[in-house]
Design an enzyme around this catalytic site. Structure first.
Site, PDB file in Angstrom:
ATOM      1  N   GLY A 148       3.192   2.388  10.813  1.00 29.08           N
ATOM      2  CA  GLY A 148       4.103   3.655  10.383  1.00 29.08           C
ATOM      3  C   GLY A 148       4.455   3.018  12.017  1.00 29.08           C
ATOM      4  O   GLY A 148       5.160   4.076  12.099  1.00 29.08           O
ATOM      5  N   HIS A 151      -9.836   0.645   4.963  1.00 25.96           N
ATOM      6  CA  HIS A 151      -8.040   1.420   5.247  1.00 25.96           C
ATOM      7  C   HIS A 151      -8.038   1.557   7.152  1.00 25.96           C
ATOM      8  O   HIS A 151      -9.319   2.874   6.580  1.00 25.96           O
ATOM      9  CB  HIS A 151      -6.797   1.637   4.585  1.00 25.96           C
ATOM     10  CG  HIS A 151      -5.940   1.351   4.962  1.00 25.96           C
ATOM     11  ND1 HIS A 151      -4.988   2.748   6.041  1.00 25.96           N
ATOM     12  CD2 HIS A 151      -4.869   0.857   5.025  1.00 25.96           C
ATOM     13  CE1 HIS A 151      -3.805   2.716   6.734  1.00 25.96           C
ATOM     14  NE2 HIS A 151      -3.770   1.505   5.763  1.00 25.96           N
ATOM     15  N   GLU A 190      -4.736  -5.381  10.879  1.00 27.31           N
ATOM     16  CA  GLU A 190      -3.609  -4.509  10.836  1.00 27.31           C
ATOM     17  C   GLU A 190      -4.385  -3.631  12.299  1.00 27.31           C
ATOM     18  O   GLU A 190      -5.262  -2.917  12.582  1.00 27.31           O
ATOM     19  CB  GLU A 190      -4.430  -3.451   9.693  1.00 27.31           C
ATOM     20  CG  GLU A 190      -3.754  -3.916   7.996  1.00 27.31           C
ATOM     21  CD  GLU A 190      -3.330  -2.883   7.390  1.00 27.31           C
ATOM     22  OE1 GLU A 190      -2.244  -3.249   6.741  1.00 27.31           O
ATOM     23  OE2 GLU A 190      -3.826  -1.641   7.143  1.00 27.31           O
ATOM     24  N   GLY A 240       2.920  -1.350   4.336  1.00 27.51           N
ATOM     25  CA  GLY A 240       2.587   0.266   3.663  1.00 27.51           C
ATOM     26  C   GLY A 240       4.404   0.493   3.996  1.00 27.51           C
ATOM     27  O   GLY A 240       4.778  -0.027   2.893  1.00 27.51           O
ATOM     28  N   GLY A 241       5.150   1.407   4.811  1.00 30.42           N
ATOM     29  CA  GLY A 241       6.145   1.849   4.568  1.00 30.42           C
ATOM     30  C   GLY A 241       7.351   0.831   3.619  1.00 30.42           C
ATOM     31  O   GLY A 241       7.775   1.409   2.690  1.00 30.42           O
ATOM     32  N   GLU A 245      -6.802   4.214   7.561  1.00 27.27           N
ATOM     33  CA  GLU A 245      -6.565   5.699   6.880  1.00 27.27           C
ATOM     34  C   GLU A 245      -7.920   6.801   6.626  1.00 27.27           C
ATOM     35  O   GLU A 245      -8.381   7.479   6.888  1.00 27.27           O
ATOM     36  CB  GLU A 245      -5.427   5.377   6.552  1.00 27.27           C
ATOM     37  CG  GLU A 245      -4.241   5.955   7.310  1.00 27.27           C
ATOM     38  CD  GLU A 245      -2.983   5.719   6.358  1.00 27.27           C
ATOM     39  OE1 GLU A 245      -2.923   5.411   5.801  1.00 27.27           O
ATOM     40  OE2 GLU A 245      -2.079   4.443   7.454  1.00 27.27           O
ATOM     41  N   SER A 299       4.194  -2.387  10.311  1.00 31.26           N
ATOM     42  CA  SER A 299       5.210  -1.866  10.217  1.00 31.26           C
ATOM     43  C   SER A 299       6.332  -3.559  10.574  1.00 31.26           C
ATOM     44  O   SER A 299       6.769  -3.695  10.902  1.00 31.26           O
ATOM     45  CB  SER A 299       5.370  -2.256  11.962  1.00 31.26           C
ATOM     46  OG  SER A 299       5.292  -0.186  12.062  1.00 31.26           O
ATOM     47  N   ASN A 320       0.919  -1.335   0.027  1.00 37.90           N
ATOM     48  CA  ASN A 320      -0.137  -0.039  -0.113  1.00 37.90           C
ATOM     49  C   ASN A 320       0.812   1.043   0.106  1.00 37.90           C
ATOM     50  O   ASN A 320       1.326   1.454   0.717  1.00 37.90           O
ATOM     51  CB  ASN A 320      -1.463  -0.114   1.779  1.00 37.90           C
ATOM     52  CG  ASN A 320      -1.814   0.844   2.067  1.00 37.90           C
ATOM     53  OD1 ASN A 320      -1.867   2.387   0.360  1.00 37.90           O
ATOM     54  ND2 ASN A 320      -2.412   1.579   2.632  1.00 37.90           N
ATOM     55  N   TRP A 321       0.786   1.789  -1.365  1.00 41.24           N
ATOM     56  CA  TRP A 321       1.651   2.788  -1.065  1.00 41.24           C
ATOM     57  C   TRP A 321       1.280   4.521  -0.402  1.00 41.24           C
ATOM     58  O   TRP A 321       1.457   5.554  -0.756  1.00 41.24           O
ATOM     59  CB  TRP A 321       2.064   3.150  -2.804  1.00 41.24           C
ATOM     60  CG  TRP A 321       3.035   2.248  -2.839  1.00 41.24           C
ATOM     61  CD1 TRP A 321       3.899   1.002  -2.609  1.00 41.24           C
ATOM     62  CD2 TRP A 321       3.602   2.478  -4.672  1.00 41.24           C
ATOM     63  NE1 TRP A 321       4.703   0.434  -3.961  1.00 41.24           N
ATOM     64  CE2 TRP A 321       4.765   1.293  -5.082  1.00 41.24           C
ATOM     65  CE3 TRP A 321       3.326   2.950  -5.423  1.00 41.24           C
ATOM     66  CZ2 TRP A 321       4.881   1.655  -5.879  1.00 41.24           C
ATOM     67  CZ3 TRP A 321       4.195   3.443  -6.699  1.00 41.24           C
ATOM     68  CH2 TRP A 321       5.171   2.057  -6.994  1.00 41.24           C
ATOM     69  N   LYS A 322      -0.274   4.362  -0.152  1.00 42.45           N
ATOM     70  CA  LYS A 322      -0.407   5.596   0.272  1.00 42.45           C
ATOM     71  C   LYS A 322      -0.051   6.912  -0.996  1.00 42.45           C
ATOM     72  O   LYS A 322      -0.624   6.385  -1.867  1.00 42.45           O
ATOM     73  CB  LYS A 322      -0.479   5.812   1.625  1.00 42.45           C
ATOM     74  CG  LYS A 322      -0.044   4.750   2.746  1.00 42.45           C
ATOM     75  CD  LYS A 322      -0.391   4.900   4.217  1.00 42.45           C
ATOM     76  CE  LYS A 322       0.143   3.454   4.819  1.00 42.45           C
ATOM     77  NZ  LYS A 322       0.058   3.652   6.395  1.00 42.45           N
TER      78      LYS A 322
HETATM   79  C1  PEP Z   1      -0.277   0.092   5.847  1.00 43.66           C
HETATM   80  O1  PEP Z   1      -0.992   1.533   5.956  1.00 43.66           O
HETATM   81  O2  PEP Z   1      -1.074  -0.667   5.630  1.00 43.66           O
HETATM   82  C2  PEP Z   1       0.875  -0.541   6.594  1.00 43.66           C
HETATM   83  C3  PEP Z   1       1.007  -1.859   7.494  1.00 43.66           C
HETATM   84  O3  PEP Z   1       1.314   0.646   6.855  1.00 43.66           O
HETATM   85  P1  PEP Z   1       3.422   0.456   8.082  1.00 43.66           P
HETATM   86  O4  PEP Z   1       3.244  -1.228   6.860  1.00 43.66           O
HETATM   87  O5  PEP Z   1       3.715   1.814   7.328  1.00 43.66           O
HETATM   88  O6  PEP Z   1       2.432  -0.550   8.980  1.00 43.66           O
END
Ligand code: PEP
Length: 269
Positions: free
Chosen positions: A184, A110, A178, A245-246, A112, A224, A24-26
């Site tokens: 994050g 998600h 999640e 994500g990251g 967010e 994370s 997920n590049w956001k």
């Molecule tokens: C996400 O936003 O779906 C996520 C899992 O982010 P991160 O891996 O950065 O915690």
């Protein structure tokens, strides 16, 4: 033990669930950044056979991502959709539009989107159904905000969202667990805590959709995930893959995760 074979605790044959990883590049990367990501990433993973790989860039990068991954096993998804097919909904993008752009996946609900853009369990259900009707596979996200009342929160999110699907619709989704406190944050849930939450979600699924459907549904862990903590998480047979994500923004990190999942699937076969 074969990590993907679920213990037969419910008089049902064990299930082999294919590994899956979603990136997920956001709201990161533009068209040029998308090109350079795939130029680095694709040679590192080849065409991964043992792990379904999905990358979800921002809408404006989708066309380029689809073009860049043509002829590979990497699939492209969107990060959100609206439930109507078309109409006066300024700024929104529908399932059929996403499908027509070359995507086969979409992230729904998600945290967010729930936190900043008003998604609720009810709209998440509408979006999930719209995604399925458009021929997209939704990754439906649920997860608790704080490290407490986990079972209560997951039960409510499941009851008010996913439980509204038909049996056929449920069979076509992937669930993303999640825990919001881990997104994050640089710190994951421990493998045991994540597995416990996955088991709880599967219990909800079993009560609503039956044992076979619950055994078959794939549940991804997100929060994370990085190459250096993924191995321990993957040792839990409940965890079928990751939503990242990251670490999905960096081609080297994301390729390392794909290779890890791919190798573990081979071992499981
Ligand atoms: C996400 O936003 O779906 C996520 C899992 O982010 P991160 O891996 O950065 O915690």
């Amino acid at each position: 033990m074969n990590q993907q074979l679920q213990p037969n605790t419910t008089n049902i044959m064990p299930t082999l669930r294919a590994r899956l990883i979603g990136g997920n590049w956001k709201m990161h990367k533009n068209v040029a950044g998308t090109t350079s990501f795939f130029e680095s990433f694709l040679p590192l993973v080849g065409s991964p056979k043992h792990c379904e790989t999905v990358i979800c860039p921002p809408f404006l990068d989708i066309a380029n991502a689809v073009k860049s991954t043509r002829g590979t096993n990497v699939r492209i998804g969107a990060q959100n959709l609206y439930w109507a097919n078309d109409g006066a909904f300024t700024g929104e993008v529908s399932g059929p539009m996403i499908k027509a752009s070359g995507c086969s996946w979409v992230i729904v609900g998600h945290s967010e989107r729930r936190r900043y853009f008003g998604d609720t369990d009810e709209t998440v259900l509408k979006k999930t159904i719209a995604a399925l009707e458009a021929g997209l596979t939704p990754i439906v996200c649920i997860g608790e905000r704080q490290e407490k009342n986990v079972e209560t929160v997951l039960t409510e999110q499941f009851r008010d969202g996913i439980a509204g699907l038909s049996d056929k619709q449920f069979a076509a989704i992937v669930i993303g667990y999640e825990p919001i406190w881990a997104i994050g944050a640089g710190e994951t849930a421990t493998p045991e805590v994540a597995a416990e939450a996955h088991r709880w979600i599967r219990t909800q699924a079993r009560e609503r959709f039956g044992t076979q459907a619950a055994n078959n549904v794939r549940i991804l862990y997100g929060g994370s995930v990085k190459p250096d903590n993924a191995c321990n998480l993957l040792a839990q047979s409940e965890i079928d893959g990751f939503l990242v994500g990251g670490a999905s923004l960096d081609p080297v990190s994301f390729a390392a995760l794909v290779r890890l999942l791919s190798a573990s699937q081979v071992l499981a076969e």
